[in-house]
Design an enzyme around this catalytic site. Structure first.
Site, PDB file in Angstrom:
ATOM      1  N   GLN A 159     -28.374  -4.951  -0.867  1.00 20.90           N
ATOM      2  CA  GLN A 159     -29.676  -5.596  -1.051  1.00 20.90           C
ATOM      3  C   GLN A 159     -30.820  -4.615  -0.785  1.00 20.90           C
ATOM      4  OE1 GLN A 159     -29.675  -8.588  -2.240  1.00 20.90           O
ATOM      5  NE2 GLN A 159     -31.860  -9.061  -2.184  1.00 20.90           N
TER       6      GLN A 159
ATOM      7  N   THR B 234       0.859  -1.194   0.000  1.00 22.86           N
ATOM      8  CA  THR B 234       0.000   0.000   0.000  1.00 22.86           C
ATOM      9  C   THR B 234       0.890   1.238   0.000  1.00 22.86           C
ATOM     10  OG1 THR B 234      -1.716  -1.194   1.193  1.00 22.86           O
ATOM     11  CG2 THR B 234      -1.815   1.203   1.294  1.00 22.86           C
TER      12      THR B 234
ATOM     13  N   GLU C 269      -3.403  -7.545   6.048  1.00 20.79           N
ATOM     14  CA  GLU C 269      -2.816  -7.686   7.394  1.00 20.79           C
ATOM     15  C   GLU C 269      -3.244  -8.992   8.068  1.00 20.79           C
ATOM     16  OE1 GLU C 269      -2.170  -4.287   9.831  1.00 20.79           O
ATOM     17  OE2 GLU C 269      -2.321  -2.934   8.129  1.00 20.79           O
TER      18      GLU C 269
ATOM     19  N   GLU D 177      -8.798 -16.373   7.926  1.00 25.00           N
ATOM     20  CA  GLU D 177      -8.339 -17.715   8.335  1.00 25.00           C
ATOM     21  C   GLU D 177      -7.114 -17.581   9.251  1.00 25.00           C
ATOM     22  OE1 GLU D 177      -9.032 -16.798   5.212  1.00 25.00           O
ATOM     23  OE2 GLU D 177     -10.806 -17.996   4.763  1.00 25.00           O
TER      24      GLU D 177
HETATM   25  C1  FAD Z   1      -5.226  -4.037  -1.236  1.00 24.75           C
HETATM   26  C2  FAD Z   1      -4.151  -4.757  -0.516  1.00 24.75           C
HETATM   27  C3  FAD Z   1      -3.246  -4.021   0.249  1.00 24.75           C
HETATM   28  C4  FAD Z   1      -2.190  -4.676   0.913  1.00 24.75           C
HETATM   29  N1  FAD Z   1      -1.250  -3.926   1.577  1.00 24.75           N
HETATM   30  C5  FAD Z   1      -0.125  -4.540   2.052  1.00 24.75           C
HETATM   31  C6  FAD Z   1       0.968  -3.768   2.563  1.00 24.75           C
HETATM   32  O1  FAD Z   1       0.905  -2.545   2.652  1.00 24.75           O
HETATM   33  N2  FAD Z   1       2.086  -4.436   2.958  1.00 24.75           N
HETATM   34  C7  FAD Z   1       2.206  -5.777   2.885  1.00 24.75           C
HETATM   35  O2  FAD Z   1       3.240  -6.305   3.264  1.00 24.75           O
HETATM   36  N3  FAD Z   1       1.172  -6.541   2.416  1.00 24.75           N
HETATM   37  C8  FAD Z   1       0.027  -5.953   1.989  1.00 24.75           C
HETATM   38  N4  FAD Z   1      -1.011  -6.708   1.470  1.00 24.75           N
HETATM   39  C9  FAD Z   1      -0.860  -8.158   1.410  1.00 24.75           C
HETATM   40  C10 FAD Z   1      -1.803  -8.929   2.335  1.00 24.75           C
HETATM   41  O3  FAD Z   1      -1.405  -8.771   3.663  1.00 24.75           O
HETATM   42  C11 FAD Z   1      -1.795 -10.370   1.847  1.00 24.75           C
HETATM   43  O4  FAD Z   1      -2.510 -10.389   0.629  1.00 24.75           O
HETATM   44  C12 FAD Z   1      -2.407 -11.333   2.836  1.00 24.75           C
HETATM   45  O5  FAD Z   1      -1.581 -11.450   3.974  1.00 24.75           O
HETATM   46  C13 FAD Z   1      -2.662 -12.726   2.239  1.00 24.75           C
HETATM   47  O6  FAD Z   1      -1.573 -13.212   1.558  1.00 24.75           O
HETATM   48  P1  FAD Z   1      -1.780 -13.800   0.075  1.00 24.75           P
HETATM   49  O7  FAD Z   1      -2.518 -12.764  -0.712  1.00 24.75           O
HETATM   50  O8  FAD Z   1      -0.475 -14.239  -0.462  1.00 24.75           O
HETATM   51  O9  FAD Z   1      -2.739 -15.041   0.257  1.00 24.75           O
HETATM   52  P2  FAD Z   1      -2.310 -16.547   0.591  1.00 24.75           P
HETATM   53  O10 FAD Z   1      -1.402 -16.575   1.758  1.00 24.75           O
HETATM   54  O11 FAD Z   1      -1.841 -17.221  -0.654  1.00 24.75           O
HETATM   55  O12 FAD Z   1      -3.702 -17.183   1.015  1.00 24.75           O
HETATM   56  C14 FAD Z   1      -4.651 -17.685   0.096  1.00 24.75           C
HETATM   57  C15 FAD Z   1      -5.797 -18.333   0.878  1.00 24.75           C
HETATM   58  O13 FAD Z   1      -5.288 -19.426   1.660  1.00 24.75           O
HETATM   59  C16 FAD Z   1      -5.606 -19.236   3.017  1.00 24.75           C
HETATM   60  N5  FAD Z   1      -4.525 -19.767   3.859  1.00 24.75           N
HETATM   61  C17 FAD Z   1      -3.179 -19.552   3.755  1.00 24.75           C
HETATM   62  N6  FAD Z   1      -2.536 -20.192   4.732  1.00 24.75           N
HETATM   63  C18 FAD Z   1      -3.472 -20.812   5.490  1.00 24.75           C
HETATM   64  C19 FAD Z   1      -3.427 -21.644   6.653  1.00 24.75           C
HETATM   65  N7  FAD Z   1      -2.287 -21.930   7.282  1.00 24.75           N
HETATM   66  N8  FAD Z   1      -4.586 -22.108   7.148  1.00 24.75           N
HETATM   67  C20 FAD Z   1      -5.772 -21.789   6.567  1.00 24.75           C
HETATM   68  N9  FAD Z   1      -5.873 -21.029   5.456  1.00 24.75           N
HETATM   69  C21 FAD Z   1      -4.744 -20.548   4.937  1.00 24.75           C
HETATM   70  C22 FAD Z   1      -5.756 -17.733   3.184  1.00 24.75           C
HETATM   71  O14 FAD Z   1      -6.508 -17.404   4.331  1.00 24.75           O
HETATM   72  C23 FAD Z   1      -6.433 -17.373   1.878  1.00 24.75           C
HETATM   73  O15 FAD Z   1      -7.807 -17.609   1.976  1.00 24.75           O
HETATM   74  C24 FAD Z   1      -2.085  -6.082   0.833  1.00 24.75           C
HETATM   75  C25 FAD Z   1      -3.021  -6.819   0.093  1.00 24.75           C
HETATM   76  C26 FAD Z   1      -4.025  -6.172  -0.580  1.00 24.75           C
HETATM   77  C27 FAD Z   1      -4.989  -6.978  -1.406  1.00 24.75           C
END
Ligand code: FAD
Length: 416
Positions: free
Chosen positions: A372, A193, A399, A403
């Site tokens: 809705q 962000t 953040e 899950e």
């Molecule tokens: C608009 C936006 C702003 C953001 N800003 C920042 C920022 O400023 N700085 C920064 O560092 N990050 C930022 N993020 C990143 C954000 O924190 C991550 O997207 C988030 O932590 C999830 O990681 P991922 O997208 O890789 O999903 P993944 O880790 O790949 O997860 C995919 C799915 O699997 C599930 N999952 C994963 N591991 C497990 C487990 N052990 N048990 C059960 N379920 C699990 C997750 O809950 C999710 O449903 C941002 C994301 C977005 C979309």
């Protein structure tokens, strides 16, 4: 008798004995109740009015225009700085507003009630980037970086997530290798962000892979440093006026003075930073839920079908009642976490995760129900419901996903 039945049978005696303790007169019981303080102070109420006025005057007129073309609202940044919103939780001696987390939650909530994009810009700047430097920086680093960040002269971002390291940030691949007295960083972060617009970035990189989560360190990067640049700007479902970008390090050489906190402690420190950060995401969801609820209530009162306002139908009334109740519960959890943060309470991890989990899921439900209530007009961009619906989804992801919050809460509950 089973233990549970015995306990139930003893309960009235226990309550009577408790009430009759000499030190616990009726007045004392009332005193205890007084400690459960649910009202905000006059200053906090005034702060809420001020932020609301600011958001409705300065942000509301531009929200859809910024959203439509994904325009980062650069023009609002100096105004946010002037209001003190870019240094809310930092002491005045570091250029901040010297407020607490409760005030911070109120500010994020009120900004997000009008536009979640502005809410997340302020949240990432305050509780992620600036707070990481404020909490773990040297006196020198605080003077050099926290002061201009808290004054809002510089904008901050915080880069932990990588394409292969999201929920499991221990899988960080970006490296920082020793280079004489300093370090050379290589790798790419995703989803940062403010990534394109930040002057200062706190980024995490592996300094000793063998040490796992104790081998990741934090670094302070400045815009313009050779080898450090923003990458792809994401085209998003919601919060479109906020910037979410890649951040790239290619042979980015930094002096040792850019390491933030102790070597190998970057990931561990990040977890503490996230404890506070999650309060801001809870406040972000809370504000958007409140905005969606108010929009739906106003619409229900003026939209007529079958010869009467739809707010007269019990089906609509029940939706509004459920929304209001859930928002209230979410607000209590959020403010409790903020109150614990202000007390410096060690139990914060569980409470901030609970606030973040519950509030973000409430926000998604409320935005869905609000849409809705608008019927077909909820689907149309002339009305605010569809934007809240798109924007709130981030809250269950950023953040730490819902899950992961459940994992964090369960871990806290089950640890001996
Ligand atoms: C608009 C936006 C702003 C953001 N800003 C920042 C920022 O400023 N700085 C920064 O560092 N990050 C930022 N993020 C990143 C954000 O924190 C991550 O997207 C988030 O932590 C999830 O990681 P991922 O997208 O890789 O999903 P993944 O880790 O790949 O997860 C995919 C799915 O699997 C599930 N999952 C994963 N591991 C497990 C487990 N052990 N048990 C059960 N379920 C699990 C997750 O809950 C999710 O449903 C941002 C994301 C977005 C979309």
């Amino acid at each position: 008798m089973h233990r549970k039945e015995m306990a139930l049978a003893a309960a009235p005696h226990f309550i009577k004995a408790w009430r009759e303790q000499p030190s616990l007169s009726h007045t004392r019981v009332r005193d205890i109740n007084v400690f459960m303080e649910f009202s905000l102070t006059d200053e906090q109420l005034q702060l809420r009015r001020t932020v609301r006025e600011f958001a409705e005057g300065e942000i509301a007129p531009h929200v859809m225009e910024w959203d439509e073309v994904s325009k980062f609202p650069s023009e609002i940044i100096p105004k946010l700085a002037e209001m003190g919103f870019l240094g809310v939780i930092f002491p005045e001696k570091y250029g901040g507003a010297g407020m607490g987390y409760l005030e911070y939650a109120i500010i994020i909530e009120e900004l997000s009630r009008v536009d979640g994009s502005v809410g997340i810009i302020v949240a990432a700047h305050n509780s992620l980037c600036t707070n990481h430097i404020y909490k773990f920086g040297t006196a020198e680093q605080k003077k050099k970086y926290v002061v201009p960040l808290a004054q809002g002269k510089k904008l901050g971002c915080w880069s932990l997530t990588e394409p292969e390291a999201g929920s499991d940030a221990r899988g960080t691949r970006t490296t920082a290798a020793r280079n004489g007295d300093g370090w050379v960083l290589n790798g790419a972060k995703t989803f940062t962000t403010n990534g394109h617009y930040a002057d200062i970035c706190v980024g995490m990189a592996v300094t000793d892979r063998a040490k796992g989560s104790h081998g990741i360190s934090a670094f302070i990067l400045e815009k313009g440093m050779p080898g450090f640049k923003p990458g792809k700007k994401e085209n998003k479902l919601g919060l479109r006026a906020s910037d979410t970008s890649e951040v790239i390090f290619s042979d980015c050489k930094v002096p040792a003075s850019q390491m933030l906190g102790d070597e190998g402690q970057g990931f561990i420190n990040s977890l503490q930073v996230l404890d506070g950060g999650r309060i801001s995401i809870a406040a972000l969801g809370l504000g958007m839920a409140q905005g969606a609820f108010e929009a739906a209530t106003n619409y229900a009162k003026q939209r007529k079908q079958f010869g009467k306002a739809i707010s007269e139908f019990q089906a609509i009334q029940f939706k509004l009642a459920d929304m209001a109740t859930e928002i209230d519960a979410a607000r209590l959890l959020t403010y409790r976490a903020a109150w614990l943060a202000d007390r410096g309470d060690a139990r914060l991890t569980r409470e901030s995760s609970m606030a973040k989990l519950y509030t973000s899921e409430v926000a998604v439900r409320v935005a869905n129900e609000a849409l809705q209530v608008f019927g077909g007009y909820g689907f149309i961009k002339d009305y605010p419901a569809e934007k809240f619906y798109r924007d709130v989804k981030l809250c269950t992801i950023g953040e730490g996903t819902s899950e992961i919050q459940r994992l964090v809460i369960a871990r806290q509950l089950l640890k001996s």
